[in-house]
Design an enzyme around this catalytic site. Structure first.
Site, PDB file in Angstrom:
ATOM      1  N   ASP A  49       0.830  -1.209   0.000  1.00 53.44           N
ATOM      2  CA  ASP A  49       0.000   0.000   0.000  1.00 53.44           C
ATOM      3  C   ASP A  49       0.866   1.261   0.000  1.00 53.44           C
ATOM      4  OD1 ASP A  49       0.886  -0.168   2.606  1.00 53.44           O
ATOM      5  OD2 ASP A  49      -1.072   0.189   3.519  1.00 53.44           O
ATOM      6  N   SER A  50       2.197   1.086   0.044  1.00 52.83           N
ATOM      7  CA  SER A  50       3.109   2.217  -0.174  1.00 52.83           C
ATOM      8  C   SER A  50       2.840   2.841  -1.536  1.00 52.83           C
ATOM      9  CB  SER A  50       4.566   1.760  -0.078  1.00 52.83           C
ATOM     10  OG  SER A  50       4.799   0.635  -0.903  1.00 52.83           O
ATOM     11  N   ASP A  88      -1.235  -6.094  -0.259  1.00 49.64           N
ATOM     12  CA  ASP A  88      -1.511  -5.469   1.039  1.00 49.64           C
ATOM     13  C   ASP A  88      -2.996  -5.219   1.224  1.00 49.64           C
ATOM     14  OD1 ASP A  88       0.501  -4.999   2.876  1.00 49.64           O
ATOM     15  OD2 ASP A  88       1.187  -3.155   1.922  1.00 49.64           O
ATOM     16  N   LYS A 118      -1.281  -9.340   2.874  1.00 49.64           N
ATOM     17  CA  LYS A 118      -0.493  -8.897   4.032  1.00 49.64           C
ATOM     18  C   LYS A 118      -1.324  -7.899   4.816  1.00 49.64           C
ATOM     19  CE  LYS A 118       3.203  -5.981   3.752  1.00 49.64           C
ATOM     20  NZ  LYS A 118       2.703  -4.835   4.554  1.00 49.64           N
ATOM     21  N   GLU A 187       9.533  -4.218  10.084  1.00 50.07           N
ATOM     22  CA  GLU A 187       9.894  -2.928   9.486  1.00 50.07           C
ATOM     23  C   GLU A 187      10.444  -1.973  10.542  1.00 50.07           C
ATOM     24  OE1 GLU A 187       6.997  -1.052   6.912  1.00 50.07           O
ATOM     25  OE2 GLU A 187       8.231   0.752   6.734  1.00 50.07           O
TER      26      GLU A 187
HETATM   27  O1  KIV Z   1       3.519  -1.102   1.572  1.00 50.56           O
HETATM   28  C1  KIV Z   1       4.677  -1.552   1.482  1.00 50.56           C
HETATM   29  O2  KIV Z   1       5.405  -1.315   0.526  1.00 50.56           O
HETATM   30  C2  KIV Z   1       5.147  -2.399   2.582  1.00 50.56           C
HETATM   31  C3  KIV Z   1       6.601  -2.711   2.620  1.00 50.56           C
HETATM   32  C4  KIV Z   1       7.319  -1.501   3.020  1.00 50.56           C
HETATM   33  C5  KIV Z   1       6.899  -3.879   3.471  1.00 50.56           C
HETATM   34  O3  KIV Z   1       4.389  -2.766   3.421  1.00 50.56           O
END
Ligand code: KIV
Length: 269
Positions: A49-50, A88, A118, A187
């Site tokens: 979700d980044s 995510d 995730k 993280e």
């Molecule tokens: O959203 C994301 O990219 C993540 C990673 C930083 C593990 O959760």
């Protein structure tokens, strides 16, 4: 003859079996083209979700919607054939109750055809992780610095600087592992804490800003490619894509303005 596409991807049990073995390689990806490149080298690809911050200019991941995750998840699955694709669950799509989480996780899996989801959170999410895994949804857990909780944490802060905090992280790691998570993202935490969690849990730990002691590593692709002008301090930058794109766009703009743009490249063949 069957019309089904036969795809042999790395599976969730194969990732889980890498605990303490060959390090797990993973990166984020949000679109088909980059995913196809990453697919050659990564064991799993995270549609993180980044993407809200990296691709859509949001200030945090809190504003990311289920629809956005599904759209990018579909693109990544289409662009890949080898890596396990993990999507995510965005903020607000799983915290309310295990059944809401199940409905949304199942929606993500049906729409994207990804292999796992995730979600962020330790002990407080254990019941939900158990509920999902018992119903056929593989879950990767994520503890330590959890960006969806940026507002309660008061910013993106390294976790575990005080040893007094460690017990909480051990409890989180144990809870998600016992609840059935197949892997655990650590993280933004100090190395000795990440090392001790990695030693204690039976599932692979995947570090991001948590040192090299984990069972695998993940980075945000744009950060390691040099496409983020301000990557987090811990990121090793392997490319200079930002500069390359800048140069390419500049050359193109100059050629168009100076009328030196090659005429054959304007013909649609
Ligand atoms: O959203 C994301 O990219 C993540 C990673 C930083 C593990 O959760």
């Amino acid at each position: 003859m069957s019309a089904q596409k036969q795809v042999r991807r790395i599976t969730v049990p194969q990732i889980a079996a890498r605990k303490g073995g060959e390090p797990i390689v993973s990166l984020t990806s949000y679109h088909a083209h980059t995913a196809a490149i990453v697919d050659q080298y990564a064991d799993f690809i995270l549609v993180g979700d980044s993407l809200g911050m990296v691709m859509h200019g949001m200030e945090s991941t809190v504003g990311v919607s289920l629809e956005l995750m599904i759209m990018h998840g579909k693109a990544v699955v289409r662009g890949t054939e080898k890596a396990l694709v993990v999507v995510d669950m965005p903020f607000g799509s799983y915290e309310e109750s295990p059944s809401v989480a199940f409905r949304n996780a199942a929606h993500i899996m049906k729409e994207t055809q990804c292999g796992a989801v995730k979600l962020e959170g330790g002990k407080r999410m254990a019941e939900t992780i158990r509920f999902l895994t018992e119903r056929g949804i593989p879950v990767m857990a994520h503890i330590g610095l959890t960006p969806q909780s940026v507002h309660t944490m008061g910013g993106f802060k390294t976790q575990g600087r005080q040893e007094a905090e460690w017990e909480q992280h051990f409890e989180d790691a144990r809870a998600v592992s016992e609840a059935g998570a197949f892997a655990l993202v650590l993280e933004g935490m100090v190395e000795p804490l990440a090392a001790e969690i990695t030693r204690r849990v039976a599932i692979p730990t995947i570090g991001i800003g948590a040192s090299a002691v984990c069972d695998g590593q993940i980075l945000v692709l744009e950060d390691m490619l040099g496409f983020n002008p301000k990557p987090p301090k811990f990121v090793k930058v392997y490319g200079n894509l930002g500069e390359q794109i800048d140069q390419a766009v500049k050359s193109y703009a100059e050629e168009v303005k100076n009328r030196t743009f090659p005429s054959e490249s304007q013909i649609y063949r």
